[in-house]
Design a protein around this motif. Structure first.
Motif, PDB file in Angstrom:
ATOM      1  N   CYS A 209       0.724  -1.214   0.128  1.00 36.03           N
ATOM      2  CA  CYS A 209      -0.123   0.203  -0.086  1.00 36.03           C
ATOM      3  C   CYS A 209       0.838   1.349  -0.186  1.00 36.03           C
ATOM      4  O   CYS A 209       0.359   2.376  -0.523  1.00 36.03           O
ATOM      5  CB  CYS A 209      -1.011  -0.111   1.093  1.00 36.03           C
ATOM      6  N   LYS A 210       1.900   1.244   0.589  1.00 31.95           N
ATOM      7  CA  LYS A 210       2.794   2.355   0.727  1.00 31.95           C
ATOM      8  C   LYS A 210       3.813   2.523  -0.754  1.00 31.95           C
ATOM      9  O   LYS A 210       3.736   3.643  -1.237  1.00 31.95           O
ATOM     10  CB  LYS A 210       4.076   2.286   1.651  1.00 31.95           C
TER      11      LYS A 210
ATOM     12  N   TYR B  41       2.275   1.352  -3.822  1.00 29.51           N
ATOM     13  CA  TYR B  41       1.132   1.915  -4.714  1.00 29.51           C
ATOM     14  C   TYR B  41      -0.090   2.728  -4.068  1.00 29.51           C
ATOM     15  O   TYR B  41      -0.942   1.958  -3.309  1.00 29.51           O
ATOM     16  CB  TYR B  41       0.624   0.533  -5.364  1.00 29.51           C
ATOM     17  N   ASN B  42      -0.068   3.845  -4.360  1.00 28.68           N
ATOM     18  CA  ASN B  42      -1.099   4.606  -3.706  1.00 28.68           C
ATOM     19  C   ASN B  42      -2.605   4.109  -3.823  1.00 28.68           C
ATOM     20  O   ASN B  42      -3.522   4.829  -3.183  1.00 28.68           O
ATOM     21  CB  ASN B  42      -0.853   6.053  -3.872  1.00 28.68           C
TER      22      ASN B  42
ATOM     23  N   SER C   5      -1.900   3.334 -10.149  1.00 27.94           N
ATOM     24  CA  SER C   5      -0.897   4.117  -9.331  1.00 27.94           C
ATOM     25  C   SER C   5       0.232   4.599 -10.192  1.00 27.94           C
ATOM     26  O   SER C   5       0.554   5.799 -10.027  1.00 27.94           O
ATOM     27  CB  SER C   5      -0.157   3.163  -8.504  1.00 27.94           C
TER      28      SER C   5
ATOM     29  N   LYS D 249       1.093   8.635 -11.139  1.00 26.30           N
ATOM     30  CA  LYS D 249       2.404   9.430 -11.179  1.00 26.30           C
ATOM     31  C   LYS D 249       2.460  10.100 -12.353  1.00 26.30           C
ATOM     32  O   LYS D 249       3.589  10.859 -12.230  1.00 26.30           O
ATOM     33  CB  LYS D 249       3.303   8.069 -10.794  1.00 26.30           C
TER      34      LYS D 249
END
Length: 181
Positions: A126-127, A129-130, A175, A179
């Motif tokens: 989770c950190k 891939y937002n 994700s 970006k």
């Protein structure tokens, strides 16, 4: 006269198991709309070659002509609804060349790691891939562990893992899209 509380049986809870909550359903629609945005970025020829319903192809081609923000947003919602009737694996196969084989192997390792390590690996994913939802990841891992404990067939277990991998691929695509913007 006071109402007597309804007593629930084990069967009532069994029938609910495996069903997605309303929140999960809404998140799935949002993910599908975002996948629709990525499909709309494909060339006209690539869109026409997609093995999906004609209505979806028309909707993807139409969105390329729409300039109004609000109209595009509504069109992507419509595309998301149309995508629910399609095979996720097939759609992801058209979008994954953007990710490449190395990225797919990495995501496959993430899936195996989350199944083996559970919460620590889920938090780390989770950190990284937002777009990931820890609750949904946990649900997939729990389903796989339940299948293992119930000694499900190899086919059923492979199906559960494929659903999990599809979700992880969607999260990675979304994700990466976030970006890029």
């Amino acid at each position: 006269m006071a109402r007597r509380p309804q007593r629930f049986t084990e069967d009532d809870f069994e029938s609910l198991e495996g069903r997605a909550s309303k929140t999960e359903q809404k998140k799935a629609v949002q993910r599908m709309a975002a996948l629709g945005e990525q499909l709309a970025e494909l060339s006209k020829k690539q869109i026409e070659e997609l093995p999906v319903e004609e209505r979806l192809i028309e909707a993807l081609l139409d969105v390329q002509l729409i300039t109004s923000f609000e109209a595009r947003r509504r069109q992507f919602q419509r595309i998301g609804k149309l995508l629910r009737n399609e095979d996720e694996s097939m759609i992801l196969s058209y979008l994954t060349p953007k990710q490449g084989a190395k990225k797919l192997a990495q995501l496959d390792r993430w899936v195996e790691r989350m199944i083996a390590q559970r919460d620590p690996a889920i938090k780390e994913f989770c950190k990284s891939y937002n777009a990931a939802e820890s609750h949904t990841l946990r649900q997939h891992v729990l389903r796989i562990h339940r299948d293992i404990s119930l000694q499900a067939t190899e086919q059923e277990l492979a199906e559960s893992k494929l659903k999990f991998l599809n979700y992880v691929q969607q999260v990675a695509l979304l994700s990466d899209q976030g970006k890029a913007k």
